[in-house]
Scaffold this motif. Sequence first.
Motif, mmCIF file in Angstrom:
data_model
loop_
_atom_site.group_PDB
_atom_site.id
_atom_site.type_symbol
_atom_site.label_atom_id
_atom_site.label_comp_id
_atom_site.label_asym_id
_atom_site.label_seq_id
_atom_site.Cartn_x
_atom_site.Cartn_y
_atom_site.Cartn_z
ATOM 1 N N HIS A 152 0.822 -1.191 0.000
ATOM 2 C CA HIS A 152 0.000 0.000 0.000
ATOM 3 C C HIS A 152 0.865 1.254 0.000
ATOM 4 C CE1 HIS A 152 -3.800 -2.163 1.725
ATOM 5 N NE2 HIS A 152 -3.572 -2.433 0.466
ATOM 6 N N THR A 153 0.508 2.188 -0.839
ATOM 7 C CA THR A 153 1.134 3.498 -0.848
ATOM 8 C C THR A 153 0.077 4.529 -0.518
ATOM 9 O OG1 THR A 153 2.723 2.793 -2.524
ATOM 10 C CG2 THR A 153 2.437 5.159 -2.228
ATOM 11 N N ARG A 154 0.405 5.453 0.356
ATOM 12 C CA ARG A 154 -0.577 6.429 0.822
ATOM 13 C C ARG A 154 -0.092 7.840 0.503
ATOM 14 N NH1 ARG A 154 -0.565 2.040 4.182
ATOM 15 N NH2 ARG A 154 1.323 2.707 5.267
ATOM 16 N N PRO A 155 -0.329 8.293 -0.738
ATOM 17 C CA PRO A 155 0.137 9.634 -1.133
ATOM 18 C C PRO A 155 -0.441 10.744 -0.269
ATOM 19 C CG PRO A 155 -0.546 8.352 -3.049
ATOM 20 C CD PRO A 155 -0.983 7.593 -1.840
ATOM 21 N N ALA A 156 -1.701 10.578 0.158
ATOM 22 C CA ALA A 156 -2.322 11.628 0.976
ATOM 23 C C ALA A 156 -1.564 11.796 2.291
ATOM 24 C CB ALA A 156 -3.787 11.291 1.250
ATOM 25 N N ALA A 157 -1.173 10.679 2.906
ATOM 26 C CA ALA A 157 -0.406 10.748 4.152
ATOM 27 C C ALA A 157 0.957 11.374 3.895
ATOM 28 C CB ALA A 157 -0.243 9.347 4.740
ATOM 29 N N ALA A 158 1.572 11.032 2.753
ATOM 30 C CA ALA A 158 2.887 11.597 2.429
ATOM 31 C C ALA A 158 2.804 13.104 2.225
ATOM 32 C CB ALA A 158 3.430 10.926 1.170
ATOM 33 N N ILE A 159 1.781 13.547 1.505
ATOM 34 C CA ILE A 159 1.614 14.990 1.279
ATOM 35 C C ILE A 159 1.371 15.708 2.608
ATOM 36 C CG2 ILE A 159 0.115 16.728 0.220
ATOM 37 C CD1 ILE A 159 -0.300 14.725 -2.093
ATOM 38 N N GLY A 160 0.581 15.066 3.479
ATOM 39 C CA GLY A 160 0.341 15.654 4.802
ATOM 40 C C GLY A 160 1.619 15.782 5.602
ATOM 41 N N ILE A 161 2.473 14.731 5.550
ATOM 42 C CA ILE A 161 3.759 14.786 6.263
ATOM 43 C C ILE A 161 4.622 15.919 5.721
ATOM 44 C CG2 ILE A 161 5.954 13.567 6.585
ATOM 45 C CD1 ILE A 161 4.360 10.990 6.855
ATOM 46 N N LEU A 162 4.650 16.065 4.400
ATOM 47 C CA LEU A 162 5.476 17.107 3.801
ATOM 48 C C LEU A 162 4.986 18.503 4.177
ATOM 49 C CD1 LEU A 162 6.063 15.608 0.236
ATOM 50 C CD2 LEU A 162 7.675 15.698 2.135
ATOM 51 N N ILE A 163 3.677 18.721 4.109
ATOM 52 C CA ILE A 163 3.137 20.056 4.388
ATOM 53 C C ILE A 163 3.288 20.407 5.868
ATOM 54 C CG2 ILE A 163 1.026 21.451 4.452
ATOM 55 C CD1 ILE A 163 0.136 19.956 1.921
ATOM 56 N N PHE A 164 2.741 19.533 6.724
ATOM 57 C CA PHE A 164 2.794 19.828 8.156
ATOM 58 C C PHE A 164 4.213 19.683 8.702
ATOM 59 C CE2 PHE A 164 -1.694 18.641 7.555
ATOM 60 C CZ PHE A 164 -2.287 19.769 8.109
ATOM 61 N N GLY A 165 5.008 18.783 8.092
ATOM 62 C CA GLY A 165 6.386 18.629 8.531
ATOM 63 C C GLY A 165 7.229 19.863 8.246
ATOM 64 N N LEU A 166 7.039 20.464 7.073
ATOM 65 C CA LEU A 166 7.781 21.685 6.752
ATOM 66 C C LEU A 166 7.362 22.835 7.668
ATOM 67 C CD1 LEU A 166 7.788 21.489 2.851
ATOM 68 C CD2 LEU A 166 9.735 21.186 4.388
ATOM 69 N N ALA A 167 6.064 22.899 7.981
ATOM 70 C CA ALA A 167 5.605 23.925 8.922
ATOM 71 C C ALA A 167 6.206 23.694 10.305
ATOM 72 C CB ALA A 167 4.076 23.911 9.000
ATOM 73 N N ALA A 168 6.278 22.420 10.725
ATOM 74 C CA ALA A 168 6.868 22.094 12.027
ATOM 75 C C ALA A 168 8.364 22.398 12.045
ATOM 76 C CB ALA A 168 6.622 20.622 12.364
ATOM 77 N N ILE A 169 9.032 22.205 10.894
ATOM 78 C CA ILE A 169 10.461 22.538 10.819
ATOM 79 C C ILE A 169 10.652 24.039 11.006
ATOM 80 C CG2 ILE A 169 12.404 22.743 9.207
ATOM 81 C CD1 ILE A 169 11.669 19.991 8.140
ATOM 82 N N ALA A 170 9.799 24.840 10.358
ATOM 83 C CA ALA A 170 9.905 26.295 10.514
ATOM 84 C C ALA A 170 9.720 26.701 11.975
ATOM 85 C CB ALA A 170 8.870 26.991 9.628
ATOM 86 N N PHE A 171 8.721 26.091 12.633
ATOM 87 C CA PHE A 171 8.501 26.384 14.053
ATOM 88 C C PHE A 171 9.680 25.904 14.897
ATOM 89 C CE2 PHE A 171 7.068 24.743 18.195
ATOM 90 C CZ PHE A 171 6.652 25.936 18.778
ATOM 91 N N GLY A 172 10.189 24.710 14.588
ATOM 92 C CA GLY A 172 11.304 24.163 15.335
ATOM 93 C C GLY A 172 12.566 25.001 15.191
ATOM 94 N N LEU A 173 12.800 25.535 14.003
ATOM 95 C CA LEU A 173 13.960 26.402 13.802
ATOM 96 C C LEU A 173 13.863 27.656 14.662
ATOM 97 C CD1 LEU A 173 14.434 26.185 9.914
ATOM 98 C CD2 LEU A 173 15.842 25.115 11.676
ATOM 99 N N ALA A 174 12.662 28.256 14.684
ATOM 100 C CA ALA A 174 12.471 29.452 15.510
ATOM 101 C C ALA A 174 12.649 29.129 16.990
ATOM 102 C CB ALA A 174 11.084 30.037 15.259
#
Length: 351
Positions: free
Chosen positions: A20-42
């Motif tokens: 099984h491949t779950r593109p929706a989960a992957a896109i969610g990880i990328l979007i929310f993960g990048l936002a979390a990285i920005a917060f984590g950097l700050a």
Amino acid sequence: MVSPSDFANRIKNEPKKALHTRPAAAIGILIFGLAAIAFGLALSVSVGAADIKLATVWEAIFHFNPDLQKHQVIRELRFPRAIAGALVGACFAVAGAIMQGMTRNPLADSGLLGLNAGAGVALAIVFAFAPSLSFTSLMLYCFIGAAVASFIVFGIGSLSFNGLTPLRLTLAGSAVSALLVAISQGVAILFNLSQDIAFWLAGGMGGASWTQIKIIFPWVAVALIAAMMLSRSVTLLSLGREVAVGLGQRTRLVQLACMIVVVILAGSAVSTVGPIAFIGLIIPHVTRYFVGVDYRWIIPCSAVLGSLLIIFADIAARMINAPYETPLGALIAIIGVPFFIYLASKRKGEL
């Protein structure tokens, strides 16, 4: 060669969950993960021996005043440390993902298979005989050390009549890593470098600088792009060499390209923060759990999650025993060792 019908039967017999491949989960990880990285950097920039408000961080980035000490600390110390953490986390995680897919070894990781230790030996030798070398030269020596270590590990693992297996690869990596770490420590004692080497072996972001980031960034960027270009081929390799060959893939060429990418990623990361293990072991498994087995999603999502792990682990390393820093490598190992034992026990039949 594998015929289309044989390939279809192979796919049919694979566990459904693994396919099984779950593109929706992957896109969610990328979007929310990048936002979390920005917060984590700050957050990473604001946390330290002296806490700094996020408003001050914002001012230091967009309205820098060299006369303010806090702005100097943010710009010259904390911000490069945070950026280096994000880059290094992506390096270790993607290197581990590629190695696990390429070797079909669930325990593969640049630390467990000797690459980190090989880079460590190179670093110890440079410290002993050419301490004035530039960071660029130091990084290149780390590349060479990682490449030699990988050649030795794969060579020893392939000596058996039955060829290379995940268990032999893991055992060879563990043995070679132990030998190379002993050599590093021997060089450190012989040349009175124990303090420098011990600090580096513990792993940490404290020495990260803009100079290091400027040097490793082009290498890391090219290696990550190459990893994405190889992602489809890694997916085929993860299904088995015979399947990949049956679909027309030049497996040896792909494996060589993958190893070059892994050496660049591991060498860049180790030369910057030291041989932090287990990131490349943990993150790819977590990523596969969420997104499936398609490496076109695993590689970018691993990069994002690896960056997140290092950023927030570095924050924790500064907060656990403030104002002193807990070694980042030890903190990651607290998570990684139980995870390794869990994987080994769960998959002992496959090894």
